[in-house]
Write a protein that holds these residues in place. Sequence first.
Motif, PDB file in Angstrom:
ATOM      1  N   LEU A  13      10.104  20.443   1.999  1.00  0.00           N
ATOM      2  CA  LEU A  13      10.235  21.216   0.766  1.00  0.00           C
ATOM      3  C   LEU A  13       8.896  21.741   0.273  1.00  0.00           C
ATOM      4  CD1 LEU A  13      12.906  19.108  -1.177  1.00  0.00           C
ATOM      5  CD2 LEU A  13      13.229  21.192   0.174  1.00  0.00           C
ATOM      6  N   SER A  63      18.277  15.891  -3.630  1.00  0.00           N
ATOM      7  CA  SER A  63      17.488  16.937  -2.975  1.00  0.00           C
ATOM      8  C   SER A  63      16.896  17.911  -3.992  1.00  0.00           C
ATOM      9  CB  SER A  63      18.354  17.697  -1.968  1.00  0.00           C
ATOM     10  OG  SER A  63      18.767  16.860  -0.919  1.00  0.00           O
ATOM     11  N   ILE A  97      11.412  14.723   4.044  1.00  0.00           N
ATOM     12  CA  ILE A  97      11.920  15.857   3.264  1.00  0.00           C
ATOM     13  C   ILE A  97      10.842  16.389   2.328  1.00  0.00           C
ATOM     14  CG2 ILE A  97      12.831  14.594   1.257  1.00  0.00           C
ATOM     15  CD1 ILE A  97      15.275  16.392   1.370  1.00  0.00           C
ATOM     16  N   THR A 144      14.138  16.253  -5.986  1.00  0.00           N
ATOM     17  CA  THR A 144      12.949  16.169  -5.134  1.00  0.00           C
ATOM     18  C   THR A 144      12.248  17.521  -5.058  1.00  0.00           C
ATOM     19  OG1 THR A 144      13.997  14.447  -3.793  1.00  0.00           O
ATOM     20  CG2 THR A 144      12.096  15.562  -2.846  1.00  0.00           C
ATOM     21  N   ALA A 145      13.040  18.589  -4.940  1.00  0.00           N
ATOM     22  CA  ALA A 145      12.474  19.937  -4.906  1.00  0.00           C
ATOM     23  C   ALA A 145      11.718  20.252  -6.191  1.00  0.00           C
ATOM     24  CB  ALA A 145      13.589  20.963  -4.680  1.00  0.00           C
ATOM     25  N   SER A 182      16.698  22.896  -0.461  1.00  0.00           N
ATOM     26  CA  SER A 182      17.361  21.595  -0.581  1.00  0.00           C
ATOM     27  C   SER A 182      18.860  21.714  -0.312  1.00  0.00           C
ATOM     28  CB  SER A 182      17.108  20.995  -1.966  1.00  0.00           C
ATOM     29  OG  SER A 182      17.786  21.723  -2.983  1.00  0.00           O
TER      30      SER A 182
END
Length: 269
Positions: A42, A177, A38, A180-181, A72
Motif C-alpha cells: 500500500l 485493509s 501489505i 491500514t491504507a 486495498s
Amino acid sequence: MEILASEFFQRALIGGVLIGITAPLMGIFLVLRRLSMIGDTLSHVSIAGVALGFLIGVYPVAVGLVFAIIASFFIEKLRKTYKTYAELSIAIIMSGGVALASILFTMGRGFNINVNGYLFGSIFTLDNVDLITIAVVTVVVLVAIRTQLKELFLLTFDEDAAAVSGLPVRFYNVMISVLTALVISASIKIVGALLVSALLTIPAACSLIIARSFRQSVITVVIIGELAVVAGLMMAGVWNLAPGGTIVLLLIAIMLVLLLLKRGMKMGS
C-alpha cells in the motif's frame, strides 16, 4: 533544548505521536494475520498517488490516500480469487504500484517533485494540513478498533470460526485493509514509503516477544511505537539525522534488546 521550542519540531512531535499510536495498532492485526507485507504494498501504491497529486496540482497525500484505499479493495478481491495463494494479491498490487509510480515520476520530471521526502520521510516539513489529516486518520482508526475490538480479535485468530458465527468476514477484511491504507498514507511524510512498513511490523514483533495475551500485545505495541518515535525524533533533531531512518533503526534496536533479554531469562531459568 532549543529544538523543542521550534514550531516545526513541535508539529513533527505531534504528528509522530499520533502515528506512533495508529501504525503499531494496525500492525498487530496484520502481523497476527500474516499480512505484514501489505504495508509495503500500500505504501508503494500511495507513492503513485503522491506523484499524480503533484502532476495535477492536488494535495499529494490525499491522492495517495485514495490510491491506497482503492488498492486495498483490489487486494481483498484478489485474495478471494487466489485463496490458496493469497500472497499473490500483495505481490501483484505492489508491482503495479511501483510501475505506476515510476511512470508518473518520469512524467513529472519537469515539475518540482521532492521524491526523497516521500520515499524516506520528511517529518520536519509537516504543515497544518498534514497534521489535520493525521489527526482525522487517528480518530477514525481508534474509534473503529475500540468499537469492533471483539470482532477483530475473532477474525484475527480464527477467520473460519468468525464466518461460522455469522460475522461479516468480508466487511471486516475490507475494513482492516482500508484502515491500514489510511494509516500508511498518513505515515508517508513521517517515515517515508520505503520505511512505513517497519512502523507497522517491528512494534508488533517486539510485542510478540514479551506480551502474554492479545490485550497486552495491543498495549505493548503502542508503548514501543511511541517510545521509538519520540526518542527517534529527539535524536534526529539533536544530531541532524534522517528522522524516518532513526525511528526504524531504534525500533530494530529495541527488538534486539528484547530478544537478548528473553534469551538471558531462559538461560537463567
